[in-house]
Design an enzyme around this catalytic site. Structure first.
Site, PDB file in Angstrom:
ATOM      1  N   GLU A 284       0.941  -1.300  -0.024  1.00  0.00           N
ATOM      2  CA  GLU A 284       0.120  -0.198  -0.119  1.00  0.00           C
ATOM      3  C   GLU A 284       0.792   1.180   0.031  1.00  0.00           C
ATOM      4  O   GLU A 284       1.553   1.278   0.859  1.00  0.00           O
ATOM      5  CB  GLU A 284      -0.922  -0.110   1.403  1.00  0.00           C
ATOM      6  CG  GLU A 284      -1.715  -1.125   1.155  1.00  0.00           C
ATOM      7  CD  GLU A 284      -2.596  -1.233   0.012  1.00  0.00           C
ATOM      8  OE1 GLU A 284      -2.979  -0.319  -0.766  1.00  0.00           O
ATOM      9  OE2 GLU A 284      -3.291  -2.424  -0.069  1.00  0.00           O
ATOM     10  N   CYS A 318      -1.848   8.948   3.631  1.00  0.00           N
ATOM     11  CA  CYS A 318      -1.799   8.454   2.056  1.00  0.00           C
ATOM     12  C   CYS A 318      -2.840   8.948   1.361  1.00  0.00           C
ATOM     13  O   CYS A 318      -2.794   9.247   0.067  1.00  0.00           O
ATOM     14  CB  CYS A 318      -1.612   7.172   2.006  1.00  0.00           C
ATOM     15  SG  CYS A 318      -2.917   6.484   2.809  1.00  0.00           S
TER      16      CYS A 318
HETATM   17  P1  NAD Z   1       8.636   4.227   4.372  1.00  0.00           P
HETATM   18  O1  NAD Z   1       8.515   3.623   3.140  1.00  0.00           O
HETATM   19  O2  NAD Z   1       9.948   5.218   4.501  1.00  0.00           O
HETATM   20  O3  NAD Z   1       8.410   3.597   5.582  1.00  0.00           O
HETATM   21  C1  NAD Z   1       7.634   2.539   5.975  1.00  0.00           C
HETATM   22  C2  NAD Z   1       8.023   1.219   6.512  1.00  0.00           C
HETATM   23  O4  NAD Z   1       9.023   0.576   5.902  1.00  0.00           O
HETATM   24  C3  NAD Z   1       8.917   1.649   7.871  1.00  0.00           C
HETATM   25  O5  NAD Z   1       8.555   0.415   8.933  1.00  0.00           O
HETATM   26  C4  NAD Z   1      10.235   1.536   7.077  1.00  0.00           C
HETATM   27  O6  NAD Z   1      11.017   1.217   8.556  1.00  0.00           O
HETATM   28  C5  NAD Z   1      10.334   0.434   6.394  1.00  0.00           C
HETATM   29  N1  NAD Z   1      11.494   0.348   5.468  1.00  0.00           N
HETATM   30  C6  NAD Z   1      12.006   1.472   5.067  1.00  0.00           C
HETATM   31  N2  NAD Z   1      13.017   1.335   4.212  1.00  0.00           N
HETATM   32  C7  NAD Z   1      12.761  -0.124   4.146  1.00  0.00           C
HETATM   33  C8  NAD Z   1      13.349  -1.273   2.914  1.00  0.00           C
HETATM   34  N3  NAD Z   1      14.401  -0.885   2.084  1.00  0.00           N
HETATM   35  N4  NAD Z   1      13.024  -2.289   3.136  1.00  0.00           N
HETATM   36  C9  NAD Z   1      12.064  -2.892   4.022  1.00  0.00           C
HETATM   37  N5  NAD Z   1      11.250  -1.868   4.870  1.00  0.00           N
HETATM   38  C10 NAD Z   1      11.722  -0.444   4.595  1.00  0.00           C
HETATM   39  O7  NAD Z   1       7.267   5.291   4.448  1.00  0.00           O
HETATM   40  P2  NAD Z   1       7.014   6.242   5.486  1.00  0.00           P
HETATM   41  O8  NAD Z   1       7.705   7.692   5.133  1.00  0.00           O
HETATM   42  O9  NAD Z   1       7.091   5.868   6.860  1.00  0.00           O
HETATM   43  O10 NAD Z   1       5.393   6.699   5.365  1.00  0.00           O
HETATM   44  C11 NAD Z   1       5.046   7.708   4.388  1.00  0.00           C
HETATM   45  C12 NAD Z   1       4.388   6.902   3.024  1.00  0.00           C
HETATM   46  O11 NAD Z   1       3.574   5.743   3.479  1.00  0.00           O
HETATM   47  C13 NAD Z   1       3.872   7.830   2.213  1.00  0.00           C
HETATM   48  O12 NAD Z   1       4.203   7.794   0.736  1.00  0.00           O
HETATM   49  C14 NAD Z   1       2.328   7.417   2.268  1.00  0.00           C
HETATM   50  O13 NAD Z   1       1.477   7.698   1.171  1.00  0.00           O
HETATM   51  C15 NAD Z   1       2.480   6.023   2.646  1.00  0.00           C
HETATM   52  N6  NAD Z   1       1.173   5.304   3.186  1.00  0.00           N
HETATM   53  C16 NAD Z   1       0.417   4.554   2.351  1.00  0.00           C
HETATM   54  C17 NAD Z   1      -0.729   3.988   2.895  1.00  0.00           C
HETATM   55  C18 NAD Z   1      -1.747   3.369   2.198  1.00  0.00           C
HETATM   56  O14 NAD Z   1      -2.726   2.529   2.677  1.00  0.00           O
HETATM   57  N7  NAD Z   1      -1.674   3.218   0.658  1.00  0.00           N
HETATM   58  C19 NAD Z   1      -1.127   4.391   4.096  1.00  0.00           C
HETATM   59  C20 NAD Z   1      -0.141   5.031   5.087  1.00  0.00           C
HETATM   60  C21 NAD Z   1       1.061   5.604   4.464  1.00  0.00           C
END
Ligand code: NAD
Length: 525
Positions: A284, A318
Site C-alpha cells: 500500500e 496517504c
Molecule cells: P517508508 O516507506 O519510509 O516506511 C514505511 C515502513 O517501511 C517503515 O517501517 C520503514 O522502516 C520500512 N522501510 C523503509 N525502508 C525499507 C526497506 N528498504 N526495506 C524494507 N522496509 C523498509 O514510508 P513512511 O515515510 O514511513 O510513510 C509515508 C508513506 O507511506 C507515504 O508515501 C504514504 O502515502 C504511505 N502510506 C500509504 C498508505 C496506504 O494505505 N496506501 C497508508 C499509510 C501510508
C-alpha cells in the site's frame, strides 16, 4: 455468528470524555524514554544498539529508545515461527477468532493510554488519535467476523464425489508498518494474517515503535502465542530489508512509500535458486489525491471537506488531498473562502484538545517540506503563521496553499506528505476529470457537485481506489469504505474489506472419490 459493528468515536465536546486527557499524558510522560526491545518467543532482546525518537512537538523530549534488530534476531524469530506455526494453524478457527475479539476489547479498554502515547510519539491530535484507535478496534473485530465467514469454504458434493474448496494459512508473514496510522494500520496488518493462522514478524516504523510495542503486548495478552508473533524494531533499510529478503517469509505486508514498496515488489519477484515459494507482497503506497470542486458545488461543504482532507494530521496521510481542482466558474469565490478558512485553523500542541494542526513527524520530514516550500515559493498564495513558542520547540511546518497552472511539475505530480495543497483552475468538468486522472497514483479522489450527470460521470471515470462524493476524502471506515488504491498507489486487497484476508491464505481444493471399492481388510474389526 459474530456481527460486526463499528466502535463509536467519543464525542469530545462532552466534559466526561475529556477528563482522562491531562492525567494520561502525565502518566505516559513519566515513562519516557520508553525502551523498546526486540521480542522473540516472548523473550526480550536488549543487548544491541539503539536509536531514539523525539516528541515531534518537543524535540528535546525523548519518547522512545528502540532496539536495532539484526539478522540474528530475525533468524531466531524465523526458527521459532516455523516451530510454533503448526500448533497455531491447528487451533480451531473459533479460538483464533476469540483471541482477535479479545485483542479488540483490550485496545478499547486501553484507549486513553494509547491515545496519550500516540499524540506524544507522533504529534497526532486527540480526535485523530481517537479515530486511529477506534479503527484498530474495528480491524480486529471485522477480520474476526470475516474469517468466520471465509473459513466455511465451499462444498460441491455429487453422488460418489465430495469436493471441498477451503483455505490454509500461508506460513510466515512479514509486516512492515508505517508511522502515520500507528495503531490502525499496524493492528490491521497483523490481525488479518494472525486470525488466518499465520506466524507474524512485526517490523514497526522507527517513529512509532513505542505505540507498536504497546499494541503488540495487547495481542499477546489476548492470547496470541509468543512463538508465532515476534517484534523486531529497527531501521527499515536494515531489518526491514532482511525480512523482505528472507527465503522463508511467504508474504510481505507493507504500507509505506512508493520507493520502498516498489523495491519490495522487485525483491519478491526475484525467486532465488533453492527457494520453494514465490513470495507474495501487498504494498500500500502513496497518493497525489485530487478533489474536484464543480461549478455548482455547495462551497461551504467543499471548503470544510478540503480543509479536513488536506490538513488533517498535517497532511501526513496517504489519502490526503493535494490537488484541488476547481472549475473556473466558482474558482475565485472558492479560493477566497478556502484561504479565509485556512487562516483561522488553530495551530497548537497536540496536547491541546482544540489543536487542529500540530507538528510533522520528525526533523527530516520538516527539512524536506521546508525545501519544497522554498523551491516553490513563487506559487504560494497563502501560508499560515506558526507561533514562535511552537516553532522553537517542535517540528512545525506552516499549512500552505499553492496555486499553479503547471500540470507537469512537482505540485501536480509528487507526493509531499505534509500540510501542503495546490489549487488548479480548470475550464470545465471534462478537463477536471482528465486532470484528476493524469497521475501515477489512484488512491483517493473527491468530487463536490450538485449535478447528477457529473456525479455519474465521476463514478464511471475517476481513477481512484476510494472515491468520495460531497464529503472529505480521508477517514475511511472499516467495512463501510474498504481502503486501498491501484496504479502506483498499491497492489493488494483493500484493507477493511471482504477480500483482504484471502491475501494471507492459500486456497486449496480437495476432491474425494467416495465410491469405495471395498474396505482395507486390516481396518475391519
Ligand atoms: P517508508 O516507506 O519510509 O516506511 C514505511 C515502513 O517501511 C517503515 O517501517 C520503514 O522502516 C520500512 N522501510 C523503509 N525502508 C525499507 C526497506 N528498504 N526495506 C524494507 N522496509 C523498509 O514510508 P513512511 O515515510 O514511513 O510513510 C509515508 C508513506 O507511506 C507515504 O508515501 C504514504 O502515502 C504511505 N502510506 C500509504 C498508505 C496506504 O494505505 N496506501 C497508508 C499509510 C501510508
Amino acid at each position: 455468528m459474530t456481527n460486526f459493528k463499528n466502535e463509536p468515536v467519543r464525542d469530545f465536546s462532552k466534559e466526561s470524555n475529556k477528563e482522562w486527557i491531562s492525567d494520561s499524558i502525565s502518566k505516559t510522560r513519566a515513562l519516557f524514554p520508553i525502551f523498546v526491545p526486540a521480542i522473540v518467543s516472548g523473550k526480550e532482546i536488549k543487548n544491541l544498539k539503539t536509536q531514539s525518537h523525539q516528541n515531534p512537538a518537543r524535540q528535546k523530549e525523548t519518547v522512545s529508545q528502540y532496539l536495532l534488530s539484526d539478522i540474528e534476531v530475525l533468524q531466531k524469530a524465523i526458527t521459532a515461527s516455523k516451530a510454533g506455526f503448526r500448533s497455531w494453524r491447528g487451533r480451531s478457527s473459533q479460538e483464533r477468532i476469540s483471541i482477535l475479539l479479545k485483542t479488540a476489547d483490550l485496545i478499547a479498554e486501553n484507549k486513553n493510554e494509547l491515545c496519550a502515547l500516540m499524540l506524544l510519539e507522533t504529534g497526532k491530535n486527540i480526535p485523530e488519535a481517537e479515530a486511529d484507535l477506534v479503527e484498530a478496534v474495528d480491524f480486529c473485530r471485522y477480520y474476526a467476523t470475516e474469517y468466520e465467514r471465509i473459513v466455511r469454504g465451499q462444498r460441491v458434493d455429487l453422488p460418489g464425489e465430495e469436493n471441498f474448496y477451503s483455505y490454509k494459512p500461508k506460513g510466515i508473514v512479514g509486516v512492515i508498518a508505517p508511522w502515520n496510522f500507528p495503531a490502525a494500520i499496524l493492528t490491521g496488518m497483523c490481525a488479518a494474517p494472525l486470525v488466518c493462522g499465520n506466524a507474524v514478524l512485526l517490523k514497526p516504523a522507527e517513529q512509532s515503535s513505542a505505540i507498536a510495542l504497546y499494541l503488540y503486548r495487547l495481542f499477546l495478552k489476548a492470547g496470541v502465542p509468543p512463538e508465532v508473533f515476534h517484534f523486531l524494531p529497527g531501521r527499515g533499510e536494515e531489518i526491514g530489508a532482511e525480512i523482505v529478503k528472507h527465503p522463508e517469509v511467504a508474504v510481505i505486508n507493507f504500507t509505506g512509500s512508493r520507493e520502498v514498496g516498489l523495491s519490495i515488489l522487485r525483491e519478491c519477484g526475484n525467486v532465488k535458486p533453492g527457494s520453494r515459494i514465490v513470495k507474495r507482497a501487498l504494498c500500500e503506497m502513496g497518493g497525489k489525491n485530487p478533489m474536484i470542486v464543480d461549478g455548482d458545488a455547495d462551497l461551504d461543504l467543499a471548503v470544510e471537506g478540503a480543509i479536513h482532507s488536506a490538513f488533517g494530521f498535517q497532511g501526513q496521510k496517504c489519502s490526503a488531498l493535494s490537488r484541488l481542482i476547481v472549475l473556473d466558474s466558482c474558482y475565485d469565490t472558492f479560493r477566497a473562502r478556502f484561504i479565509e478558512a485556512v487562516s483561522s485553523l488553530n495551530v497548537d500542541s497536540p496536547e491541546i484538545l482544540a489543536s487542529k494542526i500540530g507538528p510533522v513527524i520528525d526533523l527530516e520530514s520538516k527539512n524536506r517540506l521546508e525545501t519544497i516550500l522554498q523551491e516553490h515559493k513563487n506559487f504560494i498564495v497563502f501560508q499560515k503563521e506558526i507561533p514562535d513558542r511552537l516553532k522553537e520547540t517542535g517540528h512545525y511546518v506552516p499549512p500552505t496553499i499553492f496555486e499553479s497552472h503547471d500540470w507537469k511539475g512537482d505540485l501536480a505530480n509528487k507526493e509531499f506528505f505534509g500540510p501542503i495543497v495546490t489549487l488548479f483552475r480548470v475550464r470545465n468538468f471534462t478537463e477536471a476529470i482528465e486532470r484528476a486522472n493524469d497521475s501515477d497514483y489512484a488512491l483517493t479522489a473527491g468530487l463536490y457537485s450538485r449535478n447528477p450527470d457529473h456525479t455519474r460521470e465521476a463514478k464511471e471515470t475517476i481513477e481512484a481506489g476510494n472515491l468520495y462524493i460531497n464529503r472529505a476524502i480521508t477517514g475511511a471506515i472499516v467495512e463501510r469504505q474498504p481502503f486501498g488504491g491501484y496504479k502506483l498507489s498499491g497492489v493488494g486487497a483493500k484493507a477493511g474489506g471482504p477480500d483482504y484476508l484471502k491475501s494471507f491464505l492459500e486456497p486449496v481444493t480437495i476432491t474425494e472419490n467416495t465410491m469405495r471399492r471395498g474396505f482395507s481388510a486390516e481396518l475391519i474389526q
